[in-house]
Design an enzyme around this catalytic site. Structure first.
Site, PDB file in Angstrom:
ATOM      1  N   LYS A 205     -45.291  45.266  -5.659  1.00 28.99           N
ATOM      2  CA  LYS A 205     -44.386  46.418  -5.507  1.00 28.99           C
ATOM      3  C   LYS A 205     -44.663  47.470  -6.573  1.00 28.99           C
ATOM      4  O   LYS A 205     -44.705  47.154  -7.752  1.00 28.99           O
ATOM      5  CB  LYS A 205     -42.928  45.962  -5.614  1.00 28.99           C
ATOM      6  CG  LYS A 205     -42.517  44.943  -4.554  1.00 28.99           C
ATOM      7  CD  LYS A 205     -41.034  44.614  -4.638  1.00 28.99           C
ATOM      8  CE  LYS A 205     -40.676  43.919  -5.938  1.00 28.99           C
ATOM      9  NZ  LYS A 205     -39.260  43.445  -5.949  1.00 28.99           N
ATOM     10  N   GLY A 240     -30.767  47.271  -7.436  1.00 27.30           N
ATOM     11  CA  GLY A 240     -30.791  46.276  -6.355  1.00 27.30           C
ATOM     12  C   GLY A 240     -31.819  46.520  -5.267  1.00 27.30           C
ATOM     13  O   GLY A 240     -31.778  45.864  -4.222  1.00 27.30           O
ATOM     14  N   THR A 241     -32.777  47.435  -5.502  1.00 28.85           N
ATOM     15  CA  THR A 241     -33.792  47.680  -4.454  1.00 28.85           C
ATOM     16  C   THR A 241     -34.606  46.417  -4.172  1.00 28.85           C
ATOM     17  O   THR A 241     -34.909  46.117  -3.016  1.00 28.85           O
ATOM     18  CB  THR A 241     -34.775  48.802  -4.863  1.00 28.85           C
ATOM     19  OG1 THR A 241     -35.221  48.554  -6.192  1.00 28.85           O
ATOM     20  CG2 THR A 241     -34.140  50.168  -4.788  1.00 28.85           C
ATOM     21  N   CYS A 243     -33.750  43.179  -4.643  1.00 34.58           N
ATOM     22  CA  CYS A 243     -32.927  42.175  -3.934  1.00 34.58           C
ATOM     23  C   CYS A 243     -32.830  42.552  -2.458  1.00 34.58           C
ATOM     24  O   CYS A 243     -33.010  41.712  -1.568  1.00 34.58           O
ATOM     25  CB  CYS A 243     -31.502  42.139  -4.498  1.00 34.58           C
ATOM     26  SG  CYS A 243     -31.418  41.824  -6.267  1.00 34.58           S
TER      27      CYS A 243
HETATM   28  N1  ATP Z   1     -37.598  55.886  -6.109  1.00 31.11           N
HETATM   29  C1  ATP Z   1     -38.117  55.143  -5.112  1.00 31.11           C
HETATM   30  N2  ATP Z   1     -38.540  55.740  -3.974  1.00 31.11           N
HETATM   31  C2  ATP Z   1     -39.044  55.020  -2.970  1.00 31.11           C
HETATM   32  N3  ATP Z   1     -39.160  53.683  -3.006  1.00 31.11           N
HETATM   33  C3  ATP Z   1     -38.771  53.036  -4.117  1.00 31.11           C
HETATM   34  C4  ATP Z   1     -38.230  53.724  -5.228  1.00 31.11           C
HETATM   35  N4  ATP Z   1     -37.922  52.812  -6.180  1.00 31.11           N
HETATM   36  C5  ATP Z   1     -38.252  51.600  -5.691  1.00 31.11           C
HETATM   37  N5  ATP Z   1     -38.778  51.716  -4.452  1.00 31.11           N
HETATM   38  C6  ATP Z   1     -39.192  50.635  -3.569  1.00 31.11           C
HETATM   39  O1  ATP Z   1     -38.197  49.647  -3.683  1.00 31.11           O
HETATM   40  C7  ATP Z   1     -38.762  48.365  -3.557  1.00 31.11           C
HETATM   41  C8  ATP Z   1     -38.414  47.555  -4.790  1.00 31.11           C
HETATM   42  O2  ATP Z   1     -39.337  47.904  -5.762  1.00 31.11           O
HETATM   43  P1  ATP Z   1     -39.151  47.665  -7.317  1.00 31.11           P
HETATM   44  O3  ATP Z   1     -40.531  47.579  -7.861  1.00 31.11           O
HETATM   45  O4  ATP Z   1     -38.251  48.704  -7.871  1.00 31.11           O
HETATM   46  O5  ATP Z   1     -38.446  46.253  -7.311  1.00 31.11           O
HETATM   47  P2  ATP Z   1     -37.491  45.546  -8.366  1.00 31.11           P
HETATM   48  O6  ATP Z   1     -37.755  46.031  -9.725  1.00 31.11           O
HETATM   49  O7  ATP Z   1     -37.613  44.117  -8.105  1.00 31.11           O
HETATM   50  O8  ATP Z   1     -36.073  46.049  -7.923  1.00 31.11           O
HETATM   51  P3  ATP Z   1     -34.661  45.848  -8.694  1.00 31.11           P
HETATM   52  O9  ATP Z   1     -34.275  47.240  -9.104  1.00 31.11           O
HETATM   53  O10 ATP Z   1     -33.736  45.322  -7.702  1.00 31.11           O
HETATM   54  O11 ATP Z   1     -34.880  44.924  -9.840  1.00 31.11           O
HETATM   55  C9  ATP Z   1     -40.245  48.598  -3.363  1.00 31.11           C
HETATM   56  O12 ATP Z   1     -40.522  48.609  -1.973  1.00 31.11           O
HETATM   57  C10 ATP Z   1     -40.476  49.954  -3.954  1.00 31.11           C
HETATM   58  O13 ATP Z   1     -41.602  50.576  -3.374  1.00 31.11           O
HETATM   59  C1  HMH Z   2     -27.254  39.030  -9.768  1.00 29.45           C
HETATM   60  C2  HMH Z   2     -28.451  39.906  -9.864  1.00 29.45           C
HETATM   61  N1  HMH Z   2     -29.573  39.524  -9.265  1.00 29.45           N
HETATM   62  C3  HMH Z   2     -30.678  40.318  -9.305  1.00 29.45           C
HETATM   63  C4  HMH Z   2     -30.654  41.506 -10.002  1.00 29.45           C
HETATM   64  C5  HMH Z   2     -31.907  42.354 -10.073  1.00 29.45           C
HETATM   65  O1  HMH Z   2     -31.716  43.627  -9.705  1.00 29.45           O
HETATM   66  C6  HMH Z   2     -29.434  41.865 -10.634  1.00 29.45           C
HETATM   67  N2  HMH Z   2     -29.311  43.017 -11.334  1.00 29.45           N
HETATM   68  N3  HMH Z   2     -28.367  41.053 -10.531  1.00 29.45           N
END
Ligand code: ATP
Ligand code: HMH
Length: 550
Positions: A205, A240-241, A243
């Site tokens: 990602k 939460g993207t 999740c």
């Molecule tokens: N600003 C954005 N615009 C478009 N797509 C995004 C954006 N931010 C994240 N994404 C998409 O969201 C999904 C999650 O990506 P990311 O790498 O942020 O995961 P993560 O860090 O595990 O998420 P979390 O914020 O829940 O911890 C991916 O498909 C990524 O391409």
């Molecule tokens: C409970 C929980 N799971 C996953 C994440 C990752 O975004 C978070 N912030 N909180």
């Protein structure tokens, strides 16, 4: 109590296992509404964790279930505290689900501690769910740790039990034991290395890359790679993207049976939901995404009335019109047989003129009908109106040496103009709604006349208008009316609120025209039948509306 060394490759879970439906492997089964289990932590602010998972699963067409591994005290700004309840109770939750419900896919999120990882690993080995998506949650969007160091190692050992792992850049780096990739090529290389080392497909990602692009890539263990491009959406609503995406993929995989299709569909939904996140007003940090933006926009949030409720409601709204019809001198005298013959023949002549155009409107309903059954029904009704009703009018009129084709009077013209205007506008629902009062009010009146509701005279064979009375109490006519009402009700229930309102109005206006038609001046009884009056002497408003359109 690490049980992980006992865990084996995904093949162990599924080797040569007879599939649930003959030749289709268990993980290839497509479910219309799959049951998706999230095993993850709770985010009380609702944007991440199981709260996000359940919303994501629902928005993507699955039935969501959730077993909670850990409680966090967090909001959009950060994580304040983490509480991991006794692991035995997590196993209790998981067993309670597995003992009862089919689990079509599992999504693993925050696992919190090595002990939790071990318990989840044991449960996966025991239950062997068809699809397992592992989001190796280690650090929240806010930068807070969600997994202790022991658990990080344990999580690596859990990988072989997953079908897909969805690390962000930092998590990917931990899993391959390298520094965080600082460009997409380096990230892809790490993803390939992880897939090759573990035999598990990896979704790399790019959400945390610097720059205007957020690419993702699905890397298979054999190095086959499918890339997904996408421009970064300018927003701070990214809590939460990860999740939400992993739950959406698990759900779409269970529905479609295909990994890259599932990732493509989940990403399309995620991007729509990220873009709409700014519509929400939740917290002052990284806000949540709007999981239901697309679903609400496409389907609305109001529950439409049922067909039965609609039919009853619209009929109820004509109660005043029906009692005004009952009170008309024309109807009273028709019932007791005292209606002068010239008034009856005048009425019959106008009704014959009406029926010819009414049959055209029935034929138009057939032309516009969306399905063959309705098409047949309306065409049959058009033929019936001409071959039975109109023919019987013509016989009665011919017997009385009166014309069956007089000029339409103002009341008849107004009613027909209303019906023909509905046809001209071409909306099936409105045409059907305009047609219905003629069916319903005649059956209702015919049945009550035949049942003696207007006195015993209407039931006597020697009643001067007995053949006319009999034709409207006919069970076949009642059955057609029942079918027509069913079509009206289902069409109205499926209509947009605006179309339903136009239908309701067309229905109501036709009912008013029915009242005006029964109340129109007829033959020698013109003076009496002209204008229906309420008990207090006011001119009936329904008639005023109806005749005003003439
Ligand atoms: N600003 C954005 N615009 C478009 N797509 C995004 C954006 N931010 C994240 N994404 C998409 O969201 C999904 C999650 O990506 P990311 O790498 O942020 O995961 P993560 O860090 O595990 O998420 P979390 O914020 O829940 O911890 C991916 O498909 C990524 O391409
Ligand atoms: C409970 C929980 N799971 C996953 C994440 C990752 O975004 C978070 N912030 N909180």
């Amino acid at each position: 109590m690490s049980a992980l060394p006992r865990l084996e490759r995904p093949g162990y879970l599924r080797v040569d296992e007879p599939a649930a439906t003959g030749s289709v492997a268990a993980d290839r089964i497509r479910r219309r509404i799959p049951n998706i289990l999230s095993i993850a932590g709770s985010d009380p602010s609702g944007g991440a964790g199981i709260q996000a998972d359940l919303k994501s699963i629902a928005a993507n067409g699955g039935y969501g279930m959730a077993a909670i591994t850990a409680l966090t005290a967090q909001n959009t700004r950060g994580v304040r505290a983490v509480h991991v309840p006794p692991v035995a109770f997590l196993t209790e939750q998981l067993d309670a689900i597995a003992d009862d419900a089919r689990v079509d896919a599992v999504k693993l999120g925050m696992l919190g501690s090595a002990e939790v990882v071990a318990a989840v690993g044991d449960w996966l080995v025991g239950t062997r769910p068809a699809v397992v998506v592992l989001d190796p949650v280690m650090i929240a969007t806010s930068g807070d740790r969600l997994l202790d160091a022991d658990a990080e190692r344990a999580l690596r050992d859990l990988l072989p039990l997953a079908d897909l792992v969805t690390p962000n850049l930092a998590e990917l780096a931990v899993l391959v034991g390298e520094p965080v990739a600082d460009d997409w090529a380096a990230a892809l290389a790490q993803g390939r290395a992880l897939a090759a080392a573990t035999g598990v497909r990896v979704l790399v990602k790019g959400g945390h890359l610097a720059g205007p692009e957020t690419p993702d890539a699905l890397v298979e263990a054999d190095d086959t790679t499918v890339g997904f491009d996408g421009a970064r959406i300018a927003t701070t609503n990214t809590h939460g993207t990860g999740c939400s995406l992993s739950s959406a993929i698990a759900t779409r995989r269970a529905v479609t049976g295909d990994w890259s299709v599932a990732v493509g569909e989940a990403r399309a939904w995620l991007r729509e939901s990220i873009a709409a996140g700014s519509e929400l007003e939740v917290g002052g940090g990284n806000g949540p995404i709007h999981h239901f933006a697309g679903v609400w926009a496409r389907g609305g949030t109001t529950t439409p009335p049922t067909p039965a409720d609609l039919a009853a409601e619209w009929w109820e709204e004509t109660a005043g019109i029906r009692s005004a019809i009952d009170d008309l001198p024309f109807v009273r005298r028709l019932a007791d047989g005292s209606l002068p013959r010239d008034a009856f023949l005048d009425y019959l002549g106008q009704d014959a003129v009406y029926l010819r155009d009414y049959a055209r409107v029935l034929a138009a309903a057939s032309r516009l009908a969306p399905d063959a059954d309705a098409q047949r029904f309306w065409a049959g009704s058009a033929a019936g109106a001409l071959a039975e009703e109109l023919a019987s009018h013509e016989r009665l009129l011919a017997g009385a040496a009166a014309t069956a084709h007089p000029e339409p009077d103002a009341t008849t013209t107004a009613y027909l103009d209303h019906l023909l205007a509905a046809v001209a506008r071409g909306e099936y629902g409105v045409v059907v709604a305009a047609l219905l009062p003629c069916f319903q009010l005649y059956v209702d009146l015919g049945m009550r006349l035949a049942a003696g509701g207007f006195g015993a005279a209407a039931r006597r064979p020697e009643h001067p208008y007995a053949p006319w009375l009999a034709s409207y109490a006919d069970p076949g006519f009642a059955e057609s009316t029942r079918i027509a009402t069913g079509i009206l009700a289902t069409t109205a229930a499926a209509a947009t609120p605006a179309l339903r309102e136009r239908m309701r109005r067309a229905y109501r206006v036709s009912a008013e025209h029915e009242l005006a038609f029964f109340g129109a001046p007829r033959g020698g009884s013109a003076a009496e039948a002209a204008a229906p009056h309420d008990a207090d002497g006011a001119r009936n408003p329904a008639t005023v509306v109806a005749t005003a359109t003439a």
